[in-house]
Design an enzyme around this catalytic site. Structure first.
Site, PDB file in Angstrom:
ATOM      1  N   ASP A 171      16.915 -59.144   7.349  1.00 30.72           N
ATOM      2  CA  ASP A 171      16.708 -60.520   7.819  1.00 30.72           C
ATOM      3  C   ASP A 171      17.984 -61.363   7.795  1.00 30.72           C
ATOM      4  OD1 ASP A 171      14.038 -59.848   8.095  1.00 30.72           O
ATOM      5  OD2 ASP A 171      13.520 -60.556   6.088  1.00 30.72           O
ATOM      6  N   GLU A 172      19.115 -60.721   8.003  1.00 24.71           N
ATOM      7  CA  GLU A 172      20.397 -61.439   7.958  1.00 24.71           C
ATOM      8  C   GLU A 172      20.622 -62.256   9.229  1.00 24.71           C
ATOM      9  OE1 GLU A 172      20.027 -58.163   7.608  1.00 24.71           O
ATOM     10  OE2 GLU A 172      20.832 -57.525   5.667  1.00 24.71           O
TER      11      GLU A 172
ATOM     12  N   LYS B 144      20.323 -60.390  12.374  1.00 28.47           N
ATOM     13  CA  LYS B 144      20.867 -59.358  13.278  1.00 28.47           C
ATOM     14  C   LYS B 144      20.417 -59.573  14.725  1.00 28.47           C
ATOM     15  CE  LYS B 144      18.757 -56.321  10.698  1.00 28.47           C
ATOM     16  NZ  LYS B 144      18.334 -57.171   9.567  1.00 28.47           N
ATOM     17  N   GLY B 145      19.125 -59.945  14.883  1.00 32.92           N
ATOM     18  CA  GLY B 145      18.584 -60.129  16.235  1.00 32.92           C
ATOM     19  C   GLY B 145      19.397 -61.142  17.013  1.00 32.92           C
ATOM     20  N   LYS B 146      19.642 -62.280  16.402  1.00 27.72           N
ATOM     21  CA  LYS B 146      20.401 -63.327  17.080  1.00 27.72           C
ATOM     22  C   LYS B 146      21.816 -62.846  17.412  1.00 27.72           C
ATOM     23  CE  LYS B 146      23.173 -67.255  16.472  1.00 27.72           C
ATOM     24  NZ  LYS B 146      23.430 -68.637  16.160  1.00 27.72           N
TER      25      LYS B 146
ATOM     26  N   GLY C 293      11.786 -57.193  12.028  1.00 32.79           N
ATOM     27  CA  GLY C 293      11.396 -58.375  12.796  1.00 32.79           C
ATOM     28  C   GLY C 293      12.683 -59.107  13.144  1.00 32.79           C
ATOM     29  N   HIS C 294      13.112 -58.995  14.395  1.00 34.89           N
ATOM     30  CA  HIS C 294      14.390 -59.579  14.808  1.00 34.89           C
ATOM     31  C   HIS C 294      14.119 -60.779  15.707  1.00 34.89           C
ATOM     32  CE1 HIS C 294      16.577 -55.487  14.042  1.00 34.89           C
ATOM     33  NE2 HIS C 294      15.997 -55.984  12.976  1.00 34.89           N
TER      34      HIS C 294
ATOM     35  N   ARG D 117       8.359 -32.041   8.684  1.00 32.79           N
ATOM     36  CA  ARG D 117       8.280 -31.266   9.942  1.00 32.79           C
ATOM     37  C   ARG D 117       6.867 -31.174  10.510  1.00 32.79           C
ATOM     38  NH1 ARG D 117      11.550 -26.771   6.919  1.00 32.79           N
ATOM     39  NH2 ARG D 117      10.150 -27.634   5.356  1.00 32.79           N
TER      40      ARG D 117
ATOM     41  N   GLN E  72      16.618 -53.517   9.116  1.00 29.17           N
ATOM     42  CA  GLN E  72      16.676 -53.674   7.656  1.00 29.17           C
ATOM     43  C   GLN E  72      18.123 -54.010   7.237  1.00 29.17           C
ATOM     44  OE1 GLN E  72      14.717 -50.551   8.793  1.00 29.17           O
ATOM     45  NE2 GLN E  72      13.376 -52.281   9.095  1.00 29.17           N
TER      46      GLN E  72
ATOM     47  N   SER F  18      27.666 -68.317  11.966  1.00 27.80           N
ATOM     48  CA  SER F  18      26.521 -68.774  12.750  1.00 27.80           C
ATOM     49  C   SER F  18      25.993 -70.043  12.079  1.00 27.80           C
ATOM     50  CB  SER F  18      25.472 -67.668  12.781  1.00 27.80           C
ATOM     51  OG  SER F  18      24.279 -68.139  13.346  1.00 27.80           O
TER      52      SER F  18
HETATM   53  P1  GDP Z   1      16.925 -60.104  11.433  1.00 26.60           P
HETATM   54  O1  GDP Z   1      15.773 -59.294  10.977  1.00 26.60           O
HETATM   55  O2  GDP Z   1      18.201 -59.728  10.751  1.00 26.60           O
HETATM   56  O3  GDP Z   1      17.088 -60.126  12.921  1.00 26.60           O
HETATM   57  O4  GDP Z   1      16.633 -61.597  10.983  1.00 26.60           O
HETATM   58  P2  GDP Z   1      15.213 -62.386  11.110  1.00 26.60           P
HETATM   59  O5  GDP Z   1      14.973 -62.700  12.519  1.00 26.60           O
HETATM   60  O6  GDP Z   1      14.149 -61.647  10.371  1.00 26.60           O
HETATM   61  O7  GDP Z   1      15.504 -63.658  10.237  1.00 26.60           O
HETATM   62  C1  GDP Z   1      16.562 -64.510  10.506  1.00 26.60           C
HETATM   63  C2  GDP Z   1      16.011 -65.925  10.716  1.00 26.60           C
HETATM   64  O8  GDP Z   1      17.070 -66.854  10.654  1.00 26.60           O
HETATM   65  C3  GDP Z   1      15.365 -66.128  12.069  1.00 26.60           C
HETATM   66  O9  GDP Z   1      14.339 -67.068  11.943  1.00 26.60           O
HETATM   67  C4  GDP Z   1      16.504 -66.696  12.917  1.00 26.60           C
HETATM   68  O10 GDP Z   1      16.036 -67.494  13.997  1.00 26.60           O
HETATM   69  C5  GDP Z   1      17.212 -67.538  11.906  1.00 26.60           C
HETATM   70  N1  GDP Z   1      18.662 -67.679  12.090  1.00 26.60           N
HETATM   71  C6  GDP Z   1      19.557 -66.764  12.534  1.00 26.60           C
HETATM   72  N2  GDP Z   1      20.811 -67.250  12.445  1.00 26.60           N
HETATM   73  C7  GDP Z   1      20.696 -68.500  11.945  1.00 26.60           C
HETATM   74  C8  GDP Z   1      21.636 -69.507  11.584  1.00 26.60           C
HETATM   75  O11 GDP Z   1      22.830 -69.346  11.701  1.00 26.60           O
HETATM   76  N3  GDP Z   1      21.140 -70.663  11.070  1.00 26.60           N
HETATM   77  C9  GDP Z   1      19.801 -70.883  10.897  1.00 26.60           C
HETATM   78  N4  GDP Z   1      19.410 -72.038  10.383  1.00 26.60           N
HETATM   79  N5  GDP Z   1      18.885 -69.960  11.227  1.00 26.60           N
HETATM   80  C10 GDP Z   1      19.329 -68.775  11.718  1.00 26.60           C
HETATM   81  P1  IMO Z   2      14.665 -56.464   9.452  1.00 25.45           P
HETATM   82  O1  IMO Z   2      15.114 -55.439  10.477  1.00 25.45           O
HETATM   83  C1  IMO Z   2      13.514 -57.397   5.366  1.00 25.45           C
HETATM   84  C2  IMO Z   2      11.433 -54.278   3.113  1.00 25.45           C
HETATM   85  C3  IMO Z   2       9.982 -54.503   2.751  1.00 25.45           C
HETATM   86  C4  IMO Z   2       9.877 -53.700   1.479  1.00 25.45           C
HETATM   87  C5  IMO Z   2      10.773 -52.512   1.754  1.00 25.45           C
HETATM   88  C6  IMO Z   2      10.044 -51.284   2.267  1.00 25.45           C
HETATM   89  O2  IMO Z   2      13.829 -57.540  10.036  1.00 25.45           O
HETATM   90  O3  IMO Z   2      15.830 -56.950   8.674  1.00 25.45           O
HETATM   91  P2  IMO Z   2       8.794 -50.606   4.511  1.00 25.45           P
HETATM   92  O4  IMO Z   2       7.874 -51.378   5.392  1.00 25.45           O
HETATM   93  O5  IMO Z   2      10.046 -50.177   5.173  1.00 25.45           O
HETATM   94  O6  IMO Z   2       8.102 -49.494   3.798  1.00 25.45           O
HETATM   95  O7  IMO Z   2       9.201 -51.639   3.342  1.00 25.45           O
HETATM   96  O8  IMO Z   2      11.705 -52.939   2.734  1.00 25.45           O
HETATM   97  N1  IMO Z   2      11.746 -54.403   4.557  1.00 25.45           N
HETATM   98  C7  IMO Z   2      12.407 -55.425   5.096  1.00 25.45           C
HETATM   99  N2  IMO Z   2      12.863 -56.563   4.540  1.00 25.45           N
HETATM  100  N3  IMO Z   2      13.757 -57.143   6.667  1.00 25.45           N
HETATM  101  C8  IMO Z   2      13.333 -55.993   7.233  1.00 25.45           C
HETATM  102  O9  IMO Z   2      13.668 -55.634   8.496  1.00 25.45           O
HETATM  103  C9  IMO Z   2      12.578 -55.088   6.453  1.00 25.45           C
HETATM  104  N4  IMO Z   2      11.998 -53.894   6.695  1.00 25.45           N
HETATM  105  C10 IMO Z   2      11.499 -53.482   5.522  1.00 25.45           C
HETATM  106  O10 IMO Z   2       9.722 -55.868   2.553  1.00 25.45           O
HETATM  107  O11 IMO Z   2      10.424 -54.411   0.405  1.00 25.45           O
HETATM  108 MG    MG Z   3      13.867 -59.581  10.118  1.00 25.68          MG
END
Ligand code: GDP
Ligand code: IMO
Ligand code: MG
Length: 420
Positions: free
Chosen positions: A12-13, A15-17, A39-40, A142, A221, A409
């Site tokens: 959730d860093e 990455k999608g954006k 979830g991106h 497998r 992840q 960002s």
């Molecule tokens: P991902 O899984 O790495 O793609 O990240 P997620 O989408 O799960 O979570 C990132 C969240 O932070 C999303 O709600 C984005 O819209 C939001 N986001 C991304 N970059 C920024 C930023 O620079 N500032 C703020 N405030 N929100 C951001």
């Molecule tokens: P993105 O791509 C944040 C976490 C789960 C759990 C562990 C194992 O959006 O960054 P799993 O469903 O893989 O068996 O869960 O990993 N987890 C994530 N946490 N962002 C994700 O994906 C994640 N995908 C899995 O919360 O702790």
């Molecule tokens: Mg995410």
């Protein structure tokens, strides 16, 4: 050549954006691991979209998107997502490709995930329950059904064999789940999936690379959730690090060029497991509130804390990160004081390496404090306009992790990013 964008923390860093931002410079965007646990989030025409299975380049008309062999694919999630994307005028039959070696998540994988978590009690991983672990177990065991197999006459009999095996496992867990609705959706979605481009992913991508096309590999992840190098057992079931690109797409390590790591300006984690800099106080609440830190896949509140430089440097080492994008810097705009962790204090000793079995240790983070910049940064477009205090914060990070932060960002929007 292949450039990589991946997460350096616990997912959730942002990455999608960031993938969406860089996508116009690439011909192909390819997911190499993970599944619908991802979830991106991106914003398209100011509308929020969360992608779980489809690569984040899909909204750029000229970009080809590939779901690689290293991914585990849930046809139901994919179909749902294709409908969302189609509403934006994107023709997935034209620019989405799926490797025939991609492993399929079947309904009983989801049920098994639930069964396994319900047995774990306090040791719960906090899985997203999307069937990821069981699907990868069938890959290494497998037994898996792969995308190419869906086109084969033996698919149904193989499916029934697999379901029977899963049923026996669930009986051992004394777990029962009615999967009839899931199965109905599954078979409908399989028919849809069969109508998409199922290709030989490794030749597809290598032929494009030979023609000089530019590929971006999109990680899911984060590095601290890597099956080998993350905070095991509180991890996901795939190699989330740059090495996963080679096995997850079928490209040689020699083809990998830039490894762009994404980190938040602070830290979050969703699910269980060690998190040395976690804040259990009002400051943690403030980060959650200002950063809207709720899971994009499950809606769960994310645990929040200060930036952990020990873990970040480790992630840069494991990935060979060449540059870092720091997201959500704007979330820190209002804080009087910021902290970063420079060492783990364990039994009175400072350690600056990520230890084995962090979950069995009592870690106290050693913090370095900074004054906050107390400025609204969300409209800044140029590096020169970033507050000096933010630049000090970034310089400190650069020197600690020995990798340059090249972009900051400063908001969720497509145009809210500053080249440092
Ligand atoms: P991902 O899984 O790495 O793609 O990240 P997620 O989408 O799960 O979570 C990132 C969240 O932070 C999303 O709600 C984005 O819209 C939001 N986001 C991304 N970059 C920024 C930023 O620079 N500032 C703020 N405030 N929100 C951001
Ligand atoms: P993105 O791509 C944040 C976490 C789960 C759990 C562990 C194992 O959006 O960054 P799993 O469903 O893989 O068996 O869960 O990993 N987890 C994530 N946490 N962002 C994700 O994906 C994640 N995908 C899995 O919360 O702790
Ligand atoms: Mg995410």
């Amino acid at each position: 050549m292949v450039d990589v964008i991946l997460g350096l923390q616990w997912g959730d860093e942002g990455k999608g954006k960031i993938v969406d931002y860089f996508a116009p410079n690439y011909d192909i965007i390819a997911r190499f691991q993970g599944g619908p646990n991802a979830g991106h989030t991106l914003y398209v025409d100011d509308k929020k979209v969360v992608l779980h299975q489809i690569p984040s380049g899909i909204f750029h008309q000229h970009t080809v998107n590939l779901i690689g062999n290293g991914v585990v694919l849930d046809p139901v999630t994919l179909k749902r997502e294709c409908d969302i994307v189609a509403a934006f005028g994107i023709d997935v039959k034209k620019n989405l490709f799926i490797s025939e070696r991609t492993n399929i998540i079947v309904p009983t994988h989801r049920a098994l995930d639930k069964a396994s978590e319900s047995q774990k009690g306090d040791g719960k991983i906090g899985s997203t329950l999307k069937g990821i672990g069981p699907a990868y177990m069938d890959k290494t065991g497998r037994n898996a059904i792969r995308a190419g197999d869906l086109l084969d006459k033996s698919f149904i009999s193989n499916y029934i064999k697999l379901r029977l095996k899963h049923q026996k496992l669930m009986d051992n867990f004394h777990f029962n789940e009615d999967i009839s609705t899931w199965e109905e959706e599954f078979f409908e979605a399989v028919e849809f999936l069969k109508s998409l481009n199922i290709v030989n992913g490794e030749y597809f991508i290598n032929n494009q690379i030979s023609k000089g096309k530019k590929v971006m590999a999109e990680g899911a992840q984060g590095s601290m959730l890597d099956i080998d190098f993350g905070t095991f057992p509180f991890v996901t079931s795939s190699n989330t690090i740059s090495a996963g690109v080679c096995t997850g797409l079928g490209v040689s390590p020699k083809k990998i060029n830039e490894v762009i790591g994404v980190t938040k300006a602070y830290c979050t984690r969703v699910g269980s497991g060690p998190f040395p800099t976690e804040l259990h106080d009002a400051t943690g609440e403030e980060l959650r509130k200002l950063g809207s830190e709720f899971g994009a896949t499950t809606g769960r509140p994310r645990r929040c804390g200060w930036l952990d430089l020990v873990a970040l440097r480790f992630a840069c080492m494991i990935n060979g990160t060449t540059q870092v994008v720091m997201t959500k810097a704007d979330v820190l705009d209002n804080f009087d004081e910021l902290n970063v962790c420079t060492a783990y204090q364990v039994n009175g000793n400072d350690i600056d390496e990520v230890p084995y079995q962090m979950n069995k240790m009592n870690i106290d983070p050693k913090l370095q404090s900074f004054a906050g910049w107390k400025t609204n940064t969300t409209k800044i477009k140029e590096s020169e306009a970033l507050p000096g205090v933010m630049k000090n914060y970034i310089n400190f990070i650069n020197s600690y992790i020995e990798t340059p932060v090249t972009y900051v960002s400063n908001g969720p929007g497509r145009d809210q990013i500053v080249k440092v």
